[in-house]
Design a protein around this motif. Structure first.
Motif, PDB file in Angstrom:
ATOM      1  N   GLU A 111       0.865  -1.036   0.067  1.00  0.00           N
ATOM      2  CA  GLU A 111       0.102  -0.048  -0.105  1.00  0.00           C
ATOM      3  C   GLU A 111       0.880   1.138  -0.062  1.00  0.00           C
ATOM      4  O   GLU A 111       0.467   2.251  -0.914  1.00  0.00           O
ATOM      5  CB  GLU A 111      -0.969   0.061   1.212  1.00  0.00           C
ATOM      6  N   SER A 112       2.024   1.086   0.599  1.00  0.00           N
ATOM      7  CA  SER A 112       2.785   2.520   0.997  1.00  0.00           C
ATOM      8  C   SER A 112       3.894   2.460  -0.215  1.00  0.00           C
ATOM      9  O   SER A 112       4.892   3.249   0.034  1.00  0.00           O
ATOM     10  CB  SER A 112       3.472   2.463   2.280  1.00  0.00           C
ATOM     11  N   ASN A 132      -7.152  -8.559  -0.304  1.00  0.00           N
ATOM     12  CA  ASN A 132      -6.476  -7.527  -0.828  1.00  0.00           C
ATOM     13  C   ASN A 132      -6.840  -7.124  -2.217  1.00  0.00           C
ATOM     14  O   ASN A 132      -7.357  -7.894  -3.014  1.00  0.00           O
ATOM     15  CB  ASN A 132      -5.017  -8.006  -1.101  1.00  0.00           C
ATOM     16  N   LEU A 133      -7.192  -5.664  -2.243  1.00  0.00           N
ATOM     17  CA  LEU A 133      -7.441  -5.056  -3.774  1.00  0.00           C
ATOM     18  C   LEU A 133      -6.143  -4.795  -4.481  1.00  0.00           C
ATOM     19  O   LEU A 133      -5.406  -4.192  -3.765  1.00  0.00           O
ATOM     20  CB  LEU A 133      -8.316  -3.729  -3.392  1.00  0.00           C
ATOM     21  N   ILE A 134      -5.873  -5.191  -5.606  1.00  0.00           N
ATOM     22  CA  ILE A 134      -4.581  -5.063  -6.382  1.00  0.00           C
ATOM     23  C   ILE A 134      -4.867  -4.337  -7.608  1.00  0.00           C
ATOM     24  O   ILE A 134      -5.796  -4.608  -8.374  1.00  0.00           O
ATOM     25  CB  ILE A 134      -3.717  -6.494  -6.438  1.00  0.00           C
ATOM     26  N   ASN A 135      -4.109  -3.360  -8.228  1.00  0.00           N
ATOM     27  CA  ASN A 135      -3.846  -3.134  -9.490  1.00  0.00           C
ATOM     28  C   ASN A 135      -2.613  -3.980 -10.068  1.00  0.00           C
ATOM     29  O   ASN A 135      -1.564  -3.954  -9.843  1.00  0.00           O
ATOM     30  CB  ASN A 135      -3.558  -1.530  -9.657  1.00  0.00           C
ATOM     31  N   VAL A 136      -3.186  -4.482 -11.080  1.00  0.00           N
ATOM     32  CA  VAL A 136      -2.224  -5.311 -11.894  1.00  0.00           C
ATOM     33  C   VAL A 136      -1.870  -4.803 -13.393  1.00  0.00           C
ATOM     34  O   VAL A 136      -2.757  -4.568 -14.100  1.00  0.00           O
ATOM     35  CB  VAL A 136      -2.564  -6.832 -12.291  1.00  0.00           C
ATOM     36  N   LYS A 173      -4.772   0.505  -1.260  1.00  0.00           N
ATOM     37  CA  LYS A 173      -5.413   0.818   0.098  1.00  0.00           C
ATOM     38  C   LYS A 173      -6.915   1.009  -0.015  1.00  0.00           C
ATOM     39  O   LYS A 173      -7.605   1.546  -0.814  1.00  0.00           O
ATOM     40  CB  LYS A 173      -4.933   2.016   0.652  1.00  0.00           C
ATOM     41  N   ARG A 174      -7.554   0.378   0.820  1.00  0.00           N
ATOM     42  CA  ARG A 174      -9.158   0.160   0.856  1.00  0.00           C
ATOM     43  C   ARG A 174      -9.538   0.892   2.354  1.00  0.00           C
ATOM     44  O   ARG A 174      -9.102   0.378   3.328  1.00  0.00           O
ATOM     45  CB  ARG A 174      -9.773  -1.298   0.840  1.00  0.00           C
ATOM     46  N   THR A 175     -10.326   1.664   2.218  1.00  0.00           N
ATOM     47  CA  THR A 175     -10.771   2.481   3.609  1.00  0.00           C
ATOM     48  C   THR A 175     -12.266   2.328   3.426  1.00  0.00           C
ATOM     49  O   THR A 175     -13.296   2.753   2.676  1.00  0.00           O
ATOM     50  CB  THR A 175     -10.706   3.809   3.537  1.00  0.00           C
ATOM     51  N   LEU A 176     -12.843   1.599   4.490  1.00  0.00           N
ATOM     52  CA  LEU A 176     -14.339   1.297   4.725  1.00  0.00           C
ATOM     53  C   LEU A 176     -14.883   2.327   5.656  1.00  0.00           C
ATOM     54  O   LEU A 176     -14.384   2.141   6.828  1.00  0.00           O
ATOM     55  CB  LEU A 176     -14.419  -0.140   4.830  1.00  0.00           C
TER      56      LEU A 176
END
Length: 912
Positions: free
Chosen positions: A740-741, A754-758, A772-775
């Protein structure tokens, strides 16, 4: 209505009653143990031998929102848990709330079992609670006329859950503010559900809100019929203590006059009282709900201590402002009779001191009165909470210091030109320095930058200014220069200082080598050359040996698109022509970085393809080749596709490269089979792979970015993912993975959810970035920012610039104003780096059951034809009632719940 009780009644009978009947606010009637069962009523009698509170409720963790209030009231004897539990989320019954109110008022001494038999017939309560309810009626805490209309057809009056409005009346009346509340009955409360609040209750709600005892819930509602949890009720009464003069036998409020390890001394009503403290003692401040530390308790501040037998069970800072006054003047002399004389302006004044008075120098260190020299500027501090106004401290603000001492460097401030030292006696002192300060070690002159915390020194001070510092031991230091040579056995290093001459240094056994872009670099990765060697910063230890080498600059030169003329595998000599047909000769060695169409390049493998005419990119220093890359592909954006002339042009960097093709090249696009050149367009980012002879296009791979949710991590760095409910899988062992960082991670650090950009090169993953996911719940929104309350209770305002997407009710909108307060959202970054908010779907249901095996819940069907009654739970589903976090297992049949779902998966459950 007047209250007929005496706030100051503190008899032994009261204390024993508090200890005897504290189970009334344990876990509800069903959880109370029984000595006997009431005939015909099915309720249990309260235990009469409950132990005093320990403060160790296993279900009240450090940081819990109501921790402060629960523990204060527990230690004061107003409430207790049961079997080590407090059960903060349980609803409070009316008979329990009344019992707590009586204890809050310290009126248990007025209980009378004879009057309990006269309760109205509709007010059925357990035997234990009867005296409390009878006394509450007598004191006017509850109104007999109001209670006569209560519906008791489904549950008895005592077991009826106490509503928010009912509790508000009880609290206000227990504070003797009934008349104030009734005076406000004709005023609107200002809540959106004002009409739902009874006319007789509006004044109580208004007063409770104005006194900051009660607050609304989401949507600016008061929810008068909503239930009250045990944690909420504890908070109400705890906050109410500041509005009443009721005192408790084990609670003391006074001013701190002593602080030392394991003890706090308070002056309470003119007398000094000592309280023992330890690492388990909880500290709080009046204006904060979270824990403080022992260091937040300062001398001469107002503090409340709850405890007995000289031990503090709970400490709260009531007023953090020290109750002292200061007088500044010039010290004249000490006088007999424990007095000093000072000049305050032109006036000569005397001040007394005693054995408790602290004498402190300008560095905060303890000194003796005899250490204060004439004409020193001093400050006399006196307490203001007693008529004696005793002198608590005499502090030197400025005085002349001339000394020599040994010590240890504590801190160096180059901006303020001060150095803090711990002297031989263990006291900390600070002195100024100027450019004349002489710093030496072993006959070498050092600089202020060489002074490190922890260094042992000898120092001299004149007129309060440091004159000399002699280091007793070597210190770590840094030097910069050009790397010239590493010794044959890698034990020495030769470098040229900036603006100086050659120097040689010994290397430690395994010096650290830092080179940007090279992981786990070694000495072999360094470039040595008298003219073009690496620019380095060397770290030297106290023995003048090199422990760390960091490359801060390299002089290497690039040469792109050269053509091989010849290569000699014995001498490792490579001859090339640049773009202007000018010849160059380079030497390859074991340090040369290699790159050709393989995942594990070797020099032997490269040599086999360094034939005449091969195209290369390389970097070099002098005649040494630092890197050699065989051109087998170009990366860039498509600038032209000429299907007639059979050629493709790609803009790569600042250069347009045109490559022909004989037969239509393979076109590879992720998630698209049978792709062709017709699927590509100008501006697409692509990777063009060349044939074996580097003269024609063999394959064009479209570079795309897609977003997925990780479903599982499988063997051999293969991951299973889903997007729009469709699952797929691919390998990520050759991809660059970042968290994320932006930190580098390994495939094993990816986790389900995990949410990922591939980033794909054709069908091959080249980079994976965890998103990063913020709920959270939207609590405020405007055109450029959103304020979110996360599931952990933290609130943050997120500025949003650039493009934004709001996915709501199946539509994608491009304005933040399409969000509304109360929306639950998932905030992420989309593949184009735009900020995306996905609004969760909301459903109101009745709970039925929890399936732990399938990790799902079932809700009551609205009709027999309703098939939408089974829902999957997210991996970190947030279950709560108000601010109280619950577990899924705590939900009960017929509970009213609100579900918040994303892609039909529950992320939040709110119990009503």
């Amino acid at each position: 209505m007047t209250f007929k009780y005496n706030h100051t009644s503190h008899s032994k009978k009261v204390v024993s009653a508090v200890l005897a009947g504290m189970m009334a606010l344990s876990a509800g009637g069903a959880a109370m143990a029984a000595e006997s069962t009431e005939t015909g009523q099915g309720q249990t009698a309260a235990i009469t031998n409950t132990a005093a509170p320990t403060g160790l409720f296993s279900d009240i963790k450090v940081g819990y929102w109501a921790e402060k209030h629960v523990y204060k009231l527990a230690y004061q004897g107003i409430l207790l848990g049961n079997n080590g539990l407090f059960r903060p989320g349980d609803a409070v019954t009316q008979q329990e709330a009344v019992t707590m109110a009586i204890r809050f008022m310290n009126q248990e001494g007025q209980l009378n079992t004879d009057t309990a038999a006269a309760l109205p017939t509709n007010m059925e309560v357990g035997n234990y609670f009867k005296p409390y309810v009878a006394l509450a009626l007598q004191l006017g805490l509850i109104d007999k006329t109001e209670e006569s209309t209560v519906d008791v057809s489904k549950t008895s009056w005592g077991q009826k859950p106490a509503s928010r409005e009912w509790i508000t009346k009880l609290l206000i009346r227990s504070l003797d503010k009934d008349a104030e509340a009734k005076a406000q009955n004709n005023q609107s409360t200002g809540f959106a559900d004002n009409a739902s609040i009874s006319e007789s209750g509006k004044g109580y709600v208004n007063l409770a809100v104005s006194l900051d005892l009660a607050k609304g819930v989401e949507g600016n509602k008061f929810n008068p019929t909503g239930s009250v949890t045990r944690a909420q009720l504890a908070t109400f009464f705890s906050r109410g203590e500041s509005l009443t003069d009721t005192t408790y036998p084990n609670t003391s409020t006074g001013y701190v006059t002593g602080l030392k390890d394991g003890q706090i001394t308070l002056v309470v009503d003119g007398k000094a009282v000592n309280f023992a403290v330890n690492s388990s003692t909880p500290y709080f401040t009046k204006d904060s709900e979270t824990r403080a530390s022992a260091t937040d308790v300062k001398l001469y501040t107002k503090v409340m201590v709850v405890g007995s037998a000289g031990g503090a069970s709970y400490v709260e800072v009531v007023d953090a402002t020290p109750q002292v006054e200061s007088v500044e003047g010039t010290f004249a002399r000490s006088l007999s009779g424990n007095k000093i004389g000072i000049f305050v302006g032109e006036n000569y004044e005397t001040y007394s001191y005693d054995e408790a008075t602290a004498f402190i120098d300008q560095n905060g260190n303890a000194i003796k009165l005899s250490d204060i020299t004439a004409d020193s500027i001093i400050e006399v501090q006196r307490e203001t909470f007693s008529t004696d106004k005793k002198t608590v401290a005499i502090r030197v603000k400025s005085g002349i210091v001339n000394k020599s001492d040994n010590g240890v460097i504590a801190e160096v401030s180059t901006s303020g030109k001060t150095i803090k030292l711990v002297n031989a006696a263990g006291a900390t002192e600070q002195f100024a320095y100027n450019d004349n300060l002489l710093i030496t070690y072993s006959n070498r002159i050092m600089s202020v930058a060489d002074l490190k915390a922890g260094s042992a020194v000898k120092y001299t001070v004149k007129d309060s200014v440091l004159q000399t510092i002699t280091l007793s031991q070597g210190v770590e230091q840094s030097v910069r220069g050009t790397l010239v040579e590493i010794g044959g056995n890698q034990s020495t290093l030769t470098f040229k200082r900036e603006g100086g001459s050659l120097e040689a240094k010994l290397l430690t056994e395994k010096p650290e080598v830092i080179i940007n872009g090279i992981q786990d670099a070694t000495l072999n990765d360094l470039i040595t050359d008298a003219t073009n060697g690496d620019q380095v910063e060397l770290t030297l230890n106290s023995d003048d040996q090199v422990t760390r080498i960091q490359v801060i600059g390299r002089q290497m030169e690039p040469m792109n698109g050269v053509t091989v003329v010849s290569y000699n595998s014995k001498t490792k000599v490579l001859t090339v022509l640049d773009n202007n047909k000018k010849p160059f000769v380079f030497t390859l060695d074991e340090k040369t970085k290699l790159d050709y169409n393989t995942t594990k390049p070797t020099l032997a493998g490269l040599e086999s393809i360094l034939n005449d005419g091969r195209k290369l990119d390389l970097t070099y220093v002098g005649t040494r080749a630092l890197s050699v890359k065989v051109i087998y592909k170009y990366e860039g954006t498509i600038s032209n596709i000429d299907t007639t002339g059979r050629k493709i042009s790609v803009l790569s960097g600042n250069q347009t490269i045109t490559v022909p093709y004989t037969t239509a090249p393979t076109v590879e696009i992720y998630n698209k089979s049978g792709a062709s050149l017709g699927d590509l367009k100008i501006g697409d980012k692509v990777t063009v792979t060349l044939g074996a002879n580097q003269d024609v296009v063999q394959k064009v791979a479209l570079n795309t970015v897609a977003q997925f949710e990780v479903v599982a991590l499988e063997a051999n760095s293969r991951i299973r993912v889903k997007s729009d409910l469709l699952t797929s899988q691919f390998y990520v062992d050759q991809a660059v993975l970042t968290g994320e960082s932006g930190q580098t991670i390994t495939p094993s650090q990816l986790t389900a959810g995990n949410l990922i950009n591939v980033t794909f090169e054709g069908a091959t993953p080249k980079a994976v970035q965890v998103v990063k996911r913020t709920l959270a719940e939207v609590t405020a929104v405007d055109a450029s920012s959103v304020t979110l309350k996360q599931f952990n209770g933290q609130t943050e305002t997120v500025p949003v610039s650039g493009s934004v997407k709001v996915v709501k009710s199946g539509s994608t909108l491009t304005s933040l104003t399409s969000l509304t307060v109360g929306d639950r959202v998932e905030m992420t970054k989309d593949t184009d780096n735009s900020t995306r908010f996905r609004v969760l779907t909301v459903m109101s249901k009745q709970f039925w059951s929890y399936d732990g095996v399938g990790n799902q819940i079932l809700v009551k069907r609205e009709t027999t034809a309703d098939t939408n009654y089974r829902f999957a739970l997210g991996s970190s589903v947030f279950v709560h009632q108000g601010d109280n976090t619950l577990s899924v297992q705590s939900l009960r049949d017929n509970d009213n719940i609100v579900l918040y779902l994303l892609n039909n998966v529950i992320l939040e459950i709110q119990k009503q």
